[in-house]
Design a protein around this motif. Structure first.
Motif, PDB file in Angstrom:
ATOM      1  N   ARG A   8      51.894  38.415  37.893  1.00  0.00           N
ATOM      2  CA  ARG A   8      50.727  39.646  37.293  1.00  0.00           C
ATOM      3  C   ARG A   8      49.595  39.918  38.022  1.00  0.00           C
ATOM      4  O   ARG A   8      49.307  40.979  38.242  1.00  0.00           O
ATOM      5  CB  ARG A   8      50.399  39.339  35.780  1.00  0.00           C
ATOM      6  CG  ARG A   8      50.997  40.316  34.717  1.00  0.00           C
ATOM      7  CD  ARG A   8      50.448  39.733  33.488  1.00  0.00           C
ATOM      8  NE  ARG A   8      50.866  38.509  33.007  1.00  0.00           N
ATOM      9  CZ  ARG A   8      51.856  37.976  32.626  1.00  0.00           C
ATOM     10  NH1 ARG A   8      52.762  38.784  32.316  1.00  0.00           N
ATOM     11  NH2 ARG A   8      52.038  36.724  32.100  1.00  0.00           N
ATOM     12  N   ILE A   9      49.257  38.813  38.697  1.00  0.00           N
ATOM     13  CA  ILE A   9      48.070  38.849  39.401  1.00  0.00           C
ATOM     14  C   ILE A   9      48.325  39.413  40.763  1.00  0.00           C
ATOM     15  O   ILE A   9      47.770  40.176  41.244  1.00  0.00           O
ATOM     16  CB  ILE A   9      47.388  37.464  39.626  1.00  0.00           C
ATOM     17  CG1 ILE A   9      46.809  37.029  38.345  1.00  0.00           C
ATOM     18  CG2 ILE A   9      46.364  37.368  40.656  1.00  0.00           C
ATOM     19  CD1 ILE A   9      46.478  35.529  38.120  1.00  0.00           C
ATOM     20  N   GLU A  10      49.485  39.120  41.344  1.00  0.00           N
ATOM     21  CA  GLU A  10      49.818  39.841  42.579  1.00  0.00           C
ATOM     22  C   GLU A  10      50.304  41.114  42.337  1.00  0.00           C
ATOM     23  O   GLU A  10      49.902  42.002  43.184  1.00  0.00           O
ATOM     24  CB  GLU A  10      51.183  38.939  43.240  1.00  0.00           C
ATOM     25  CG  GLU A  10      50.895  37.699  43.816  1.00  0.00           C
ATOM     26  CD  GLU A  10      51.810  36.779  44.335  1.00  0.00           C
ATOM     27  OE1 GLU A  10      52.959  37.424  43.968  1.00  0.00           O
ATOM     28  OE2 GLU A  10      51.614  35.560  44.395  1.00  0.00           O
ATOM     29  N   GLU A  11      50.993  41.514  41.432  1.00  0.00           N
ATOM     30  CA  GLU A  11      51.426  42.874  41.220  1.00  0.00           C
ATOM     31  C   GLU A  11      50.066  43.932  40.880  1.00  0.00           C
ATOM     32  O   GLU A  11      49.991  44.915  41.261  1.00  0.00           O
ATOM     33  CB  GLU A  11      52.292  43.002  39.775  1.00  0.00           C
ATOM     34  CG  GLU A  11      53.723  42.523  40.215  1.00  0.00           C
ATOM     35  CD  GLU A  11      54.392  42.621  38.916  1.00  0.00           C
ATOM     36  OE1 GLU A  11      55.712  42.135  38.971  1.00  0.00           O
ATOM     37  OE2 GLU A  11      53.860  42.729  37.792  1.00  0.00           O
ATOM     38  N   ALA A  12      49.196  43.231  40.422  1.00  0.00           N
ATOM     39  CA  ALA A  12      47.705  43.786  40.125  1.00  0.00           C
ATOM     40  C   ALA A  12      46.968  44.090  41.490  1.00  0.00           C
ATOM     41  O   ALA A  12      45.965  44.473  41.748  1.00  0.00           O
ATOM     42  CB  ALA A  12      46.814  43.135  39.095  1.00  0.00           C
ATOM     43  N   GLY A  13      47.361  43.206  42.645  1.00  0.00           N
ATOM     44  CA  GLY A  13      46.499  43.331  43.896  1.00  0.00           C
ATOM     45  C   GLY A  13      45.386  42.757  43.921  1.00  0.00           C
ATOM     46  O   GLY A  13      44.576  42.962  44.925  1.00  0.00           O
ATOM     47  N   VAL A  14      45.093  41.540  43.057  1.00  0.00           N
ATOM     48  CA  VAL A  14      44.236  40.864  42.989  1.00  0.00           C
ATOM     49  C   VAL A  14      44.194  39.322  43.368  1.00  0.00           C
ATOM     50  O   VAL A  14      43.305  38.371  42.973  1.00  0.00           O
ATOM     51  CB  VAL A  14      43.106  40.875  41.805  1.00  0.00           C
ATOM     52  CG1 VAL A  14      42.478  42.200  41.710  1.00  0.00           C
ATOM     53  CG2 VAL A  14      44.099  40.880  40.651  1.00  0.00           C
ATOM     54  N   ALA A  15      45.304  39.063  44.211  1.00  0.00           N
ATOM     55  CA  ALA A  15      45.820  37.638  44.472  1.00  0.00           C
ATOM     56  C   ALA A  15      44.515  37.022  45.107  1.00  0.00           C
ATOM     57  O   ALA A  15      44.272  35.716  45.120  1.00  0.00           O
ATOM     58  CB  ALA A  15      46.979  37.443  45.210  1.00  0.00           C
ATOM     59  N   ASP A  16      43.776  37.765  46.013  1.00  0.00           N
ATOM     60  CA  ASP A  16      42.580  37.128  46.708  1.00  0.00           C
ATOM     61  C   ASP A  16      41.408  36.811  45.844  1.00  0.00           C
ATOM     62  O   ASP A  16      40.601  35.933  45.950  1.00  0.00           O
ATOM     63  CB  ASP A  16      42.052  38.035  47.931  1.00  0.00           C
ATOM     64  CG  ASP A  16      41.882  39.265  47.182  1.00  0.00           C
ATOM     65  OD1 ASP A  16      42.145  39.967  46.375  1.00  0.00           O
ATOM     66  OD2 ASP A  16      40.793  39.958  48.084  1.00  0.00           O
ATOM     67  N   ARG A  17      41.487  37.130  44.551  1.00  0.00           N
ATOM     68  CA  ARG A  17      40.194  37.026  43.594  1.00  0.00           C
ATOM     69  C   ARG A  17      40.407  36.226  42.109  1.00  0.00           C
ATOM     70  O   ARG A  17      39.854  36.054  41.679  1.00  0.00           O
ATOM     71  CB  ARG A  17      39.654  38.387  43.321  1.00  0.00           C
ATOM     72  CG  ARG A  17      38.631  38.837  44.537  1.00  0.00           C
ATOM     73  CD  ARG A  17      38.228  40.087  44.188  1.00  0.00           C
ATOM     74  NE  ARG A  17      39.043  41.172  44.828  1.00  0.00           N
ATOM     75  CZ  ARG A  17      39.181  42.280  44.143  1.00  0.00           C
ATOM     76  NH1 ARG A  17      38.319  42.677  43.364  1.00  0.00           N
ATOM     77  NH2 ARG A  17      40.094  43.251  44.497  1.00  0.00           N
ATOM     78  N   VAL A  18      41.904  36.143  41.952  1.00  0.00           N
ATOM     79  CA  VAL A  18      42.099  35.450  40.611  1.00  0.00           C
ATOM     80  C   VAL A  18      43.227  34.466  41.027  1.00  0.00           C
ATOM     81  O   VAL A  18      44.205  34.597  41.570  1.00  0.00           O
ATOM     82  CB  VAL A  18      42.848  36.668  39.771  1.00  0.00           C
ATOM     83  CG1 VAL A  18      43.141  35.901  38.411  1.00  0.00           C
ATOM     84  CG2 VAL A  18      41.845  37.531  39.306  1.00  0.00           C
ATOM     85  N   THR A  19      42.962  33.334  40.511  1.00  0.00           N
ATOM     86  CA  THR A  19      43.702  32.214  40.935  1.00  0.00           C
ATOM     87  C   THR A  19      44.225  31.557  39.273  1.00  0.00           C
ATOM     88  O   THR A  19      43.318  31.225  38.453  1.00  0.00           O
ATOM     89  CB  THR A  19      43.070  30.885  41.476  1.00  0.00           C
ATOM     90  OG1 THR A  19      42.417  31.537  42.512  1.00  0.00           O
ATOM     91  CG2 THR A  19      43.804  29.722  41.790  1.00  0.00           C
ATOM     92  N   PRO A  20      45.663  31.537  39.035  1.00  0.00           N
ATOM     93  CA  PRO A  20      46.136  30.967  37.967  1.00  0.00           C
ATOM     94  C   PRO A  20      46.075  29.438  37.759  1.00  0.00           C
ATOM     95  O   PRO A  20      46.423  28.731  38.871  1.00  0.00           O
ATOM     96  CB  PRO A  20      47.670  31.538  37.453  1.00  0.00           C
ATOM     97  CG  PRO A  20      47.731  31.756  39.085  1.00  0.00           C
ATOM     98  CD  PRO A  20      46.647  32.005  39.981  1.00  0.00           C
ATOM     99  N   VAL A  21      45.718  28.903  36.720  1.00  0.00           N
ATOM    100  CA  VAL A  21      45.705  27.472  36.683  1.00  0.00           C
ATOM    101  C   VAL A  21      46.298  27.199  35.285  1.00  0.00           C
ATOM    102  O   VAL A  21      45.684  27.404  34.179  1.00  0.00           O
ATOM    103  CB  VAL A  21      44.251  26.730  36.972  1.00  0.00           C
ATOM    104  CG1 VAL A  21      44.318  25.329  36.484  1.00  0.00           C
ATOM    105  CG2 VAL A  21      43.773  26.934  38.137  1.00  0.00           C
ATOM    106  N   ARG A  22      47.225  26.446  34.946  1.00  0.00           N
ATOM    107  CA  ARG A  22      47.710  26.131  33.802  1.00  0.00           C
ATOM    108  C   ARG A  22      47.161  24.852  33.273  1.00  0.00           C
ATOM    109  O   ARG A  22      47.189  23.587  34.144  1.00  0.00           O
ATOM    110  CB  ARG A  22      49.195  25.827  33.624  1.00  0.00           C
ATOM    111  CG  ARG A  22      49.851  26.001  32.349  1.00  0.00           C
ATOM    112  CD  ARG A  22      51.297  26.023  32.350  1.00  0.00           C
ATOM    113  NE  ARG A  22      51.770  26.164  30.786  1.00  0.00           N
ATOM    114  CZ  ARG A  22      53.097  26.223  30.496  1.00  0.00           C
ATOM    115  NH1 ARG A  22      53.848  26.393  31.310  1.00  0.00           N
ATOM    116  NH2 ARG A  22      53.269  26.672  29.202  1.00  0.00           N
ATOM    117  N   ALA A  23      46.249  24.782  32.352  1.00  0.00           N
ATOM    118  CA  ALA A  23      45.506  23.293  31.870  1.00  0.00           C
ATOM    119  C   ALA A  23      45.252  23.419  30.356  1.00  0.00           C
ATOM    120  O   ALA A  23      45.184  24.454  29.890  1.00  0.00           O
ATOM    121  CB  ALA A  23      44.161  23.406  32.711  1.00  0.00           C
TER     122      ALA A  23
END
Ligand code: SAM
Length: 256
Positions: free
Chosen positions: A92-107
């Motif tokens: 979802r983050i890549e599709e939104a074009g913000v992969a350089d600013r949002v990092t997903p972490v499962r925790a």
């Protein structure tokens, strides 16, 4: 539709101009309850986020709010969640074009893989009541926040906490046992301040929050989303007497 910009207009409540620009289907695919963009906008109106600030979005669900913070405020966001697989949020983050600013972490919230004082801001939207009612949990927030850093939540709440007198009669048909984690803004204020770890700067009720909650449930019910019709009916019956959103903002003291 890629990543959230408007294709279909949502009946966004007045007062949320930023959210109005996001596509309805994208929001519906990512919804996990009340409209999280509206919650994010209600919070950032009282807790401003600045470009390049490091923000932890705790319990981000499907990362819509993380994408929103990156797009709207140019923050560097860590999108942390338990139930949503990291790879789903990465997509979802890549599709939104913000992969350089949002990092997903499962925790899990009690086992956050972050160092001391990593974040300028921690936010939690419709999630903190799942774990933050624990008297000791605020210690985790204090640990990951920089001195002077800010913490803000918006959570479903009750205007007055349920007492020994019990659940309001009009809500009994809809009441789930886990609503016990819904509290008033004043309850959250005391809950944080009694620890001495955070200074509370604001504890209020999101203006017209129940109306926003209802407006979104009407849209979700129209689309046949599971549970939305019952939640809509509960909000209609309550009419803002009891339910709404508590909004609370605190700060880690600069010298602690
Ligand atoms: C109702 S959803 C809201 C998600 C998102 N913030 C939103 O508003 O769309 C609650 C979220 O809290 C997260 N959550 C609940 N318990 C958690 C825990 N112990 N640790 C981390 N996240 C938790 C879940 O993973 C879930 O995505």
């Amino acid at each position: 539709m890629v990543g959230g910009r408007a294709r279909v207009r949502v009946r966004t409540p007045p007062g949320f101009p930023r959210s109005a620009g996001y596509d309805l289907d994208w929001q519906l695919e990512g919804t996990m309850g009340p409209n999280v963009l509206w919650l994010a906008e209600a919070l950032t109106q009282v807790l401003p986020i600045h470009p390049e600030e490091r923000v932890l979005d705790l319990g981000c669900g499907k990362a819509l709010s993380s994408i929103f913070l990156a797009r709207e405020f140019w923050a560097q966001v860590t999108a942390t969640d338990l139930w949503t697989p990291e790879e789903d949020n990465q997509r979802r983050i890549e599709e939104a074009g913000v992969a350089d600013r949002v990092t997903p972490v499962r925790a899990e919230a009690h086992a956050l893989p972050f160092g001391e004082a990593e974040f300028d801001v921690v936010i939690s939207l419709d999630a903190y009541h799942y774990f933050g009612t624990d008297d000791l949990y605020i210690g985790t927030i204090h640990r990951v926040l920089k001195p002077g850093g800010r913490f803000g939540i918006v959570v479903p709440g009750l205007k007055t906490d349920v007492t020994s007198e019990g659940i309001p009669a009009h809500l009994q048909p809809y009441w789930h046992w886990d609503f016990v984690s819904f509290h008033s803004p004043e309850w959250w204020l005391r809950h944080w301040e009694k620890t001495g770890l955070l200074q509370v700067e604001l504890a209020d009720w999101v203006p017209d929050g129940w109306r926003h909650w209802l407006a979104w449930m009407e849209i979700c019910a129209d689309r046949g989303q599971t549970g939305a019709a019952a939640e809509r009916d509960m909000l209609v019956k309550d009419a803002g007497r009891t339910l709404g959103f508590a909004r609370v903002v605190g700060r880690r003291p600069a010298n602690s």
